[in-house]
Scaffold this motif. Structure first.
Motif, PDB file in Angstrom:
ATOM      1  N   SER A 106      59.454  81.968  82.384  1.00 47.72           N
ATOM      2  CA  SER A 106      58.455  82.824  81.734  1.00 47.72           C
ATOM      3  C   SER A 106      58.248  82.408  80.284  1.00 47.72           C
ATOM      4  O   SER A 106      57.103  82.302  79.813  1.00 47.72           O
ATOM      5  N   ALA A 107      59.339  82.160  79.565  1.00 49.38           N
ATOM      6  CA  ALA A 107      59.239  81.760  78.161  1.00 49.38           C
ATOM      7  C   ALA A 107      58.492  80.438  78.013  1.00 49.38           C
ATOM      8  O   ALA A 107      57.657  80.277  77.115  1.00 49.38           O
ATOM      9  N   LEU A 108      58.785  79.492  78.897  1.00 50.76           N
ATOM     10  CA  LEU A 108      58.115  78.191  78.844  1.00 50.76           C
ATOM     11  C   LEU A 108      56.622  78.332  79.121  1.00 50.76           C
ATOM     12  O   LEU A 108      55.784  77.709  78.454  1.00 50.76           O
ATOM     13  N   MET A 109      56.286  79.184  80.090  1.00 49.86           N
ATOM     14  CA  MET A 109      54.873  79.393  80.407  1.00 49.86           C
ATOM     15  C   MET A 109      54.153  80.118  79.268  1.00 49.86           C
ATOM     16  O   MET A 109      53.031  79.777  78.909  1.00 49.86           O
ATOM     17  N   LEU A 110      54.791  81.133  78.684  1.00 48.38           N
ATOM     18  CA  LEU A 110      54.177  81.853  77.567  1.00 48.38           C
ATOM     19  C   LEU A 110      53.996  80.950  76.355  1.00 48.38           C
ATOM     20  O   LEU A 110      53.007  81.074  75.622  1.00 48.38           O
ATOM     21  N   TRP A 111      54.929  80.028  76.155  1.00 48.76           N
ATOM     22  CA  TRP A 111      54.769  79.062  75.064  1.00 48.76           C
ATOM     23  C   TRP A 111      53.558  78.167  75.333  1.00 48.76           C
ATOM     24  O   TRP A 111      52.775  77.892  74.425  1.00 48.76           O
ATOM     25  N   GLY A 112      53.403  77.723  76.580  1.00 52.09           N
ATOM     26  CA  GLY A 112      52.240  76.922  76.930  1.00 52.09           C
ATOM     27  C   GLY A 112      50.943  77.686  76.736  1.00 52.09           C
ATOM     28  O   GLY A 112      49.956  77.154  76.226  1.00 52.09           O
ATOM     29  N   PHE A 174      55.201  88.586  85.131  1.00 55.63           N
ATOM     30  CA  PHE A 174      55.990  88.997  86.296  1.00 55.63           C
ATOM     31  C   PHE A 174      57.412  88.464  86.210  1.00 55.63           C
ATOM     32  O   PHE A 174      58.387  89.197  86.422  1.00 55.63           O
ATOM     33  N   LEU A 175      57.563  87.176  85.902  1.00 54.62           N
ATOM     34  CA  LEU A 175      58.900  86.578  85.839  1.00 54.62           C
ATOM     35  C   LEU A 175      59.735  87.171  84.714  1.00 54.62           C
ATOM     36  O   LEU A 175      60.955  87.299  84.837  1.00 54.62           O
ATOM     37  N   LEU A 176      59.077  87.540  83.603  1.00 54.11           N
ATOM     38  CA  LEU A 176      59.813  88.155  82.497  1.00 54.11           C
ATOM     39  C   LEU A 176      60.394  89.493  82.926  1.00 54.11           C
ATOM     40  O   LEU A 176      61.597  89.755  82.725  1.00 54.11           O
ATOM     41  N   LEU A 177      59.576  90.352  83.540  1.00 55.15           N
ATOM     42  CA  LEU A 177      60.072  91.655  83.986  1.00 55.15           C
ATOM     43  C   LEU A 177      61.063  91.514  85.137  1.00 55.15           C
ATOM     44  O   LEU A 177      62.067  92.225  85.196  1.00 55.15           O
ATOM     45  N   ALA A 178      60.778  90.579  86.054  1.00 59.38           N
ATOM     46  CA  ALA A 178      61.683  90.363  87.180  1.00 59.38           C
ATOM     47  C   ALA A 178      63.042  89.856  86.692  1.00 59.38           C
ATOM     48  O   ALA A 178      64.089  90.270  87.205  1.00 59.38           O
ATOM     49  N   GLY A 179      63.023  88.968  85.684  1.00 57.69           N
ATOM     50  CA  GLY A 179      64.272  88.474  85.122  1.00 57.69           C
ATOM     51  C   GLY A 179      65.080  89.576  84.469  1.00 57.69           C
ATOM     52  O   GLY A 179      66.308  89.653  84.636  1.00 57.69           O
ATOM     53  N   TRP A 229      64.141  85.959  73.730  1.00 59.76           N
ATOM     54  CA  TRP A 229      63.676  85.833  72.341  1.00 59.76           C
ATOM     55  C   TRP A 229      62.500  84.862  72.267  1.00 59.76           C
ATOM     56  O   TRP A 229      61.497  85.142  71.615  1.00 59.76           O
ATOM     57  N   TRP A 230      62.616  83.722  72.944  1.00 59.58           N
ATOM     58  CA  TRP A 230      61.544  82.724  72.933  1.00 59.58           C
ATOM     59  C   TRP A 230      60.278  83.286  73.583  1.00 59.58           C
ATOM     60  O   TRP A 230      59.167  83.097  73.084  1.00 59.58           O
ATOM     61  N   ALA A 231      60.462  84.011  74.695  1.00 63.13           N
ATOM     62  CA  ALA A 231      59.320  84.591  75.394  1.00 63.13           C
ATOM     63  C   ALA A 231      58.597  85.606  74.519  1.00 63.13           C
ATOM     64  O   ALA A 231      57.360  85.605  74.430  1.00 63.13           O
ATOM     65  N   LEU A 232      59.349  86.478  73.854  1.00 68.15           N
ATOM     66  CA  LEU A 232      58.737  87.501  73.006  1.00 68.15           C
ATOM     67  C   LEU A 232      58.062  86.882  71.784  1.00 68.15           C
ATOM     68  O   LEU A 232      57.013  87.362  71.331  1.00 68.15           O
ATOM     69  N   GLN A 233      58.662  85.810  71.240  1.00 70.52           N
ATOM     70  CA  GLN A 233      58.044  85.115  70.119  1.00 70.52           C
ATOM     71  C   GLN A 233      56.687  84.530  70.523  1.00 70.52           C
ATOM     72  O   GLN A 233      55.705  84.641  69.801  1.00 70.52           O
ATOM     73  N   SER A 234      56.656  83.897  71.696  1.00 68.13           N
ATOM     74  CA  SER A 234      55.402  83.311  72.171  1.00 68.13           C
ATOM     75  C   SER A 234      54.386  84.403  72.506  1.00 68.13           C
ATOM     76  O   SER A 234      53.183  84.263  72.221  1.00 68.13           O
ATOM     77  N   LEU A 235      54.878  85.491  73.110  1.00 70.58           N
ATOM     78  CA  LEU A 235      53.972  86.584  73.482  1.00 70.58           C
ATOM     79  C   LEU A 235      53.357  87.236  72.266  1.00 70.58           C
ATOM     80  O   LEU A 235      52.163  87.565  72.253  1.00 70.58           O
ATOM     81  N   SER A 236      54.146  87.393  71.203  1.00 74.57           N
ATOM     82  CA  SER A 236      53.628  88.022  69.979  1.00 74.57           C
ATOM     83  C   SER A 236      52.527  87.174  69.342  1.00 74.57           C
ATOM     84  O   SER A 236      51.648  87.699  68.666  1.00 74.57           O
ATOM     85  N   GLY A 237      52.576  85.859  69.563  1.00 70.51           N
ATOM     86  CA  GLY A 237      51.562  84.978  69.005  1.00 70.51           C
ATOM     87  C   GLY A 237      50.236  85.016  69.739  1.00 70.51           C
ATOM     88  O   GLY A 237      49.252  84.419  69.285  1.00 70.51           O
TER      89      GLY A 237
END
Length: 239
Positions: A106-112, A174-179, A229-237
């Motif tokens: 999820s974090a990798l996808m959100l960064w992309g 989905f993967l973030l919440l599922a994780g 942390w990485w996922a939330l950082q990317s999501l906030s952007g």
């Protein structure tokens, strides 16, 4: 449209600007919750989270030189990866990357997505399931992998480039919440559902290395926290 690999790669490489309004964000969030929260829906969608979990084991095992003999899934969300290798380090590394895998994907996808490359994020998703097809050894695993790969590839080849953003956001969310849901399950098994502790990766690592399961629970939680942390950082952007 012809199934042209070069053309598909060119489409994946096109930047897609994230410019969703408030209502679009609410609709995406609602759909993500709909995929995770209702129990009847989770019985189906949870299989995808389990598959990503097992892929975490597979990728980690391959990087440590282990031979992966097969991947099996059960309709009850159970999963098993059989790998062969020597040394406790490979057992530990291949064992700890199951639970964090959905959050890190999820974090990798959100960064992309945050870098305006939703297509590449979707391509990562498709490649993961194509990788899984190499190792599947039963029908549930084959069906889940095939459907997942076909959906992603159909979007890549046939859908407008703008559709990449929405599908990538749905999968990443989905993967973030599922994780996170899987981490709650892990903690519950070690705290108040100890009759199911034999299903825990932390317990299996402890048994194989003659150490304490609580140690590996902490390690798994730290790895998951890094991905979160990485996922939330990317999501906030994205806002």
């Amino acid at each position: 449209m012809n199934l042209d690999i070069a053309q598909a790669w060119e489409r994946l490489s096109q930047p897609v600007n994230v410019a969703l309004n408030q209502w679009q964000w609410l609709i995406v969030a609602f759909l993500i919750l709909l995929l995770v929260v209702p129990r009847p829906v989770w019985r189906i969608t949870g299989l995808y989270s389990t598959l990503i979990h097992e892929l975490g084991h597979i990728i980690a095992a391959l990087f440590t030189g282990r031979y992966v003999a097969g991947l099996r899934l059960g309709w009850d969300h159970s999963g098993e990866v059989r790998s062969i290798g020597r040394g406790k380090i490979s057992v530990i590394i291949s064992g700890i990357f199951g639970y964090p895998a959905p959050i890190w994907v999820s974090a990798l996808m959100l960064w992309g997505i945050s870098t305006d490359y939703s297509g590449r994020a979707l391509g990562i998703y498709a490649l993961l399931f194509l990788l899984a097809l190499i190792f599947v050894r039963n029908w549930p695993a084959f069906i889940v992998c095939t459907i997942s790969a076909l959906v992603a590839l159909a979007v890549v080849f046939f859908a407008p480039v703008e559709a990449y953003l929405y599908l990538a956001l749905l999968i990443a969310g989905f993967l973030l919440l599922a994780g996170l849901k899987d981490f709650v399950k892990l903690l519950s098994v070690h705290v108040w559902r100890r009759h199911d502790i034999a299903q825990s990766d932390a317990y299996l690592i402890a048994e194989a290395t003659r150490t304490f399961a609580s140690l590996w629970v902490v390690v798994i939680l730290v790895l998951g926290s890094g991905g979160l942390w990485w996922a939330l950082q990317s999501l906030s952007g994205l806002f």
